[in-house]
Write a protein that holds these residues in place. Structure first.
Motif, short mmCIF file in Angstrom:
data_model
loop_
_atom_site.label_atom_id
_atom_site.label_comp_id
_atom_site.label_asym_id
_atom_site.label_seq_id
_atom_site.Cartn_x
_atom_site.Cartn_y
_atom_site.Cartn_z
N UNK A 96 -4.40 24.78 25.91
CA UNK A 96 -4.86 25.45 24.71
C UNK A 96 -4.25 26.85 24.62
N UNK A 97 -4.41 27.47 23.45
CA UNK A 97 -3.97 28.85 23.29
C UNK A 97 -4.96 29.78 23.95
N UNK A 98 -4.50 30.97 24.31
CA UNK A 98 -5.37 31.97 24.92
C UNK A 98 -6.42 32.45 23.93
N UNK A 99 -6.02 32.69 22.68
CA UNK A 99 -6.94 33.21 21.68
C UNK A 99 -7.73 32.09 21.02
N UNK A 100 -9.02 32.33 20.79
CA UNK A 100 -9.83 31.38 20.03
C UNK A 100 -9.73 31.64 18.54
N UNK A 101 -9.13 32.75 18.17
CA UNK A 101 -8.99 33.11 16.77
C UNK A 101 -7.71 32.52 16.19
N UNK A 102 -7.75 32.18 14.91
CA UNK A 102 -6.56 31.69 14.22
C UNK A 102 -5.86 32.82 13.45
N UNK A 103 -6.24 34.08 13.72
CA UNK A 103 -5.74 35.21 12.95
C UNK A 103 -4.22 35.30 12.98
N UNK A 104 -3.63 35.19 14.17
CA UNK A 104 -2.17 35.31 14.27
C UNK A 104 -1.47 34.12 13.61
N UNK A 105 -1.98 32.92 13.81
CA UNK A 105 -1.39 31.74 13.18
C UNK A 105 -1.45 31.85 11.66
N UNK A 106 -2.61 32.27 11.13
CA UNK A 106 -2.75 32.40 9.69
C UNK A 106 -1.85 33.51 9.15
N UNK A 107 -1.75 34.62 9.89
CA UNK A 107 -0.87 35.70 9.47
C UNK A 107 0.59 35.24 9.47
N UNK A 108 0.97 34.47 10.49
CA UNK A 108 2.33 33.93 10.55
C UNK A 108 2.61 33.03 9.37
N UNK A 109 1.65 32.16 9.03
CA UNK A 109 1.83 31.25 7.91
C UNK A 109 1.95 32.01 6.59
N UNK A 110 1.12 33.05 6.41
CA UNK A 110 1.19 33.85 5.18
C UNK A 110 2.53 34.56 5.06
N UNK A 111 2.97 35.18 6.15
CA UNK A 111 4.24 35.90 6.12
C UNK A 111 5.40 34.94 5.88
#
Length: 326
Positions: A96-111
């Motif tokens: 699994x990923x280290x972070x439980x948050x999807x913040x970076x993934x969502x930010x990457x998708x938006x950018x």
């Protein structure tokens, strides 16, 4: 004494905060097992206990065996697990990923999804690589041309510095020995950097495929991140190795790069740079892996006009609010 199967899973409130964890723990040539809420690493010299809740990412190197119960407790405590080469130089697979948050993934998708933002991130990447040059206003084609020119300059500069003859970049996929010593060293360094970038990208929960410069490959973003350190670390180190001796260039390059990674804390730098690229508004606000807003273990629901509302609530009641959904 309760058995492992009867122990309740740890809740997020009981876990060590991300910012207080060890960023990476590397193990090799041992058997990884579980003892209560710790993992153990057993080898010929004995057994070492490691509290699982203090681990950010566990890197499993060559010669490691891991039990089902060890993976179970690592999953409960939110640790990422990556199977890597010696000292983390290669990346093979992950849990699994280290972070439980999807913040970076969502930010990457938006950018990535917005063409203007995607170009802006590509320009920022260029600026990180070559801080003495301002890429503002450059088109994608101009960025590629400038990057190619700077890489050629780097090759010439390193050849002059080390005295290694340079006849151009030569690499035949699948035939490592087809190039001369310095080309072999550059290839080995690049492959190692790809593995390092892949491990960091995955541990942060980002998509390896959504690249801002590279495109069309499952590792496009990994290639983007690895290239950030090509002219600063990878190419100079390759010329240094080739200048020392032309024998065993591949293994010596990997060992030299491993040592350089440890000396420069490159893994932490990768985390910094990725966060700066994807979440520029929060860059520098917290230490990598710290308890920023994006690191919290919170689930929300999408609502109208870009707003998010709390989960676990049935919104069919008066004014959209009702009883809990479960």
């Amino acid at each position: 004494m309760s058995t492992v199967s009867r122990r309740p899973a740890l809740t997020p409130r009981q876990l060590t905060r991300t910012g207080e964890r060890l960023s990476f723990v590397y193990l090799e040539r041992c058997t990884v097992h579980r003892d209560a809420n710790a993992i153990t690493a057993q080898d010929a010299e004995g057994t070492t206990h490691i509290p699982s809740a203090t681990i950010g990412t566990l890197l499993l190197g060559p010669g490691t065996r891991v039990t089902h119960q060890a993976m179970s407790v690592l999953g409960e405590t939110g640790a990422a697990v990556c199977w890597v080469g010696e000292h983390g130089v290669r990346y093979y697979a992950s849990g699994r990923a280290l972070s439980r948050s999807s913040a970076l993934m969502e930010a990457q998708a938006r950018q990535w999804a917005n063409p203007r933002n995607r170009l802006a991130v590509a320009r920022t990447m260029y600026r990180l690589r070559f801080p003495d040059e301002d890429p503002a206003g450059l088109t994608r084609h101009e960025l590629l041309g400038r990057e190619g020119k700077r890489v050629k300059e780097c090759y010439r500069t390193e050849a002059a510095r080390t005295g290694v003859p340079w006849r151009g970049r030569r690499y035949t996929p699948g035939d490592f020995t087809s190039g001369d010593a310095v080309n072999q060293a550059i290839t080995a360094a690049a492959q190692c950097m790809y593995g390092i970038a892949h491990a960091v990208v995955t541990s942060l929960g980002c998509s390896p495929a959504l690249g801002f410069i590279h495109s069309g490959h499952e590792l496009s973003f990994v290639l983007d991140v690895a290239d950030l350190y090509k002219t600063e670390i990878g190419i100079p180190l390759a010329f240094d190795v080739a200048a020392q001796d032309e024998d065993d260039v591949g293994p010596r390059t990997r060992r030299a790069l491993r040592d350089r990674i440890n000396e420069t804390s490159l893994l932490n730098r990768c985390v910094d740079d990725i966060k700066r690229l994807l979440l520029p508004e929060t860059a520098g606000s917290t230490h990598p892996g710290g308890d920023s807003e994006g690191d919290r273990d919170v689930v929300t629901l999408h609502s109208d006009r870009g707003h998010q509302v709390a989960s676990g609530i049935n919104y069919d009641g008066p004014e959209g609010y009702g009883d809990e959904s479960w």
